[in-house]
Design an enzyme around this catalytic site. Structure first.
Site, PDB file in Angstrom:
ATOM      1  N   LYS A 225      -0.390   3.722  -2.453  1.00  6.40           N
ATOM      2  CA  LYS A 225      -1.237   4.798  -2.500  1.00  6.40           C
ATOM      3  C   LYS A 225      -0.817   6.227  -2.462  1.00  6.40           C
ATOM      4  CE  LYS A 225      -4.908   1.726  -0.455  1.00  6.40           C
ATOM      5  NZ  LYS A 225      -4.197   0.616  -0.124  1.00  6.40           N
TER       6      LYS A 225
ATOM      7  N   SER B 198      -5.375   3.495   4.672  1.00  4.52           N
ATOM      8  CA  SER B 198      -5.128   2.384   3.840  1.00  4.52           C
ATOM      9  C   SER B 198      -6.371   1.876   3.205  1.00  4.52           C
ATOM     10  CB  SER B 198      -3.950   1.428   4.195  1.00  4.52           C
ATOM     11  OG  SER B 198      -3.279   1.071   3.022  1.00  4.52           O
TER      12      SER B 198
ATOM     13  N   SER C 274       0.965  -1.196  -0.065  1.00  8.10           N
ATOM     14  CA  SER C 274      -0.009  -0.057   0.059  1.00  8.10           C
ATOM     15  C   SER C 274       0.712   1.321   0.150  1.00  8.10           C
ATOM     16  CB  SER C 274      -0.889  -0.025   1.333  1.00  8.10           C
ATOM     17  OG  SER C 274      -2.128  -0.735   1.072  1.00  8.10           O
TER      18      SER C 274
END
Length: 318
Positions: A100, A154, A97
């Site tokens: 992101k 997240s 993640s």
């Protein structure tokens, strides 16, 4: 007598040559450590990339103590891009993640209406790993809230929905992610989705330091990624969401940007821009085993920098 002396001198001479040769060979070996071949594979077993990397950590000269970082790869750079500490900084690996941050930059680069309502759909549900979410299909929220949840908590469905509502759709969004990575000089980076759930999203600690530096120029990314927690209205009721990085709540840290990541192939990951030992730095930690290892590594780096600032010298960026 002369024959014995001559023989002794000859023997000593031969031994001396051999010892010099051995010493020279040992010195050469010490100067040129044998590189380690590191492989990164996708979930399917497909080979992604091989990188040669020195197995030892690289520290600034005259550091007062050896820094024991447990993460598989790590990099700390100062505001000039000089490496303060590095370990396997050029090994290509899944980044989970941490993705992101790039997702957020691409969203904001399109100059969208942040108050426009977007809808979570069944397309945003994670069918690869079955990760949970409190954003059920049919939930509506504005783009700004989706961005907050993607960066702070997240939230995978929020990130995917942001990409899906991008002009041209999800495929155009992923193309924009890779285009921006190339523009930032992230030459060992590739994105296949906007969430990081796939192990095909790969990068290096050095490339990610460039991404963190770029993301830090976006005020909303700095703000949302370091928000400790927020109460968000979802389907008519308030739900509390928290930051996945517990360090943003610590009074001992001055964090300006943060993002965590985890999938099995990537291990626990953490990137931050923070002020440590009275200087701005970027910290990248990849492939940490254990729930608290990345947090422990970050704290070890902080203590090491604070205790050795006066004696360490800049190291040329590799």
């Amino acid at each position: 007598m002369r024959n014995k002396l001559g023989t002794a001198v000859l023997l000593a001479s031969l031994l001396g040559v051999n010892l010099v040769a051995i010493d020279a060979a040992q010195a050469a070996t010490k100067k040129k450590p044998r590189p380690v071949a590191v492989k990164t594979e996708s979930k399917s077993g497909k080979h992604l990339r091989k990188v040669s990397a020195a197995p030892a950590e690289t520290l600034r000269p005259q550091s007062p103590a050896q820094l024991a970082v447990q993460s598989g790869a790590a990099l700390v750079i100062d505001q000039n891009g000089a490496a303060i500490y590095q370990k396997n900084a050029d090994v290509v690996a899944p980044i989970a993640s941490i993705t992101k941050l790039m997702t957020a930059m691409v969203v904001l680069d399109s100059i969208p209406d942040l108050q426009e309502t977007i809808t979570i759909s069944s397309e945003d549900v994670d069918t690869l790993r079955g990760s949970r979410s409190r954003l059920a299909p049919g939930v509506t929220l504005n783009r700004e809230t989706a961005l907050l949840l993607a960066l702070m908590s997240s939230e995978n469905r929020a990130a995917h929905a942001l990409a899906r509502h991008y002009p041209g759709g999800i495929h155009a969004f992923i193309a924009a992610m890779n285009h921006k990575a190339a523009a930032l000089g992230m030459t060992h980076t590739h994105f296949s989705d906007p969430t990081g759930l796939t192990s095909e999203n790969v990068s290096t600690a050095r490339d990610l330091s460039r991404m963190v530096e770029a993301a830090a120029h976006y005020p909303l990314i700095r703000e949302f990624s370091t928000t400790a927690g927020s109460s968000v209205e979802v389907s008519g009721r308030k739900l509390d969401f928290n930051n996945t990085n517990q360090l943003v709540k610590s009074n001992s840290w001055d964090i300006h940007l943060s993002k965590t990541g985890y999938i099995q192939e990537a291990g626990k990951c953490l990137v931050m821009q923070a002020r440590v030992a009275d200087k701005p730095v970027v910290i990248v930690l990849l492939d940490s085993a254990g729930k608290l290892t990345r947090i422990g590594d970050a704290n070890r780096i902080k203590r090491w920098m604070e205790s050795s600032t006066a004696t360490r010298r800049p190291m040329t960026r590799a």
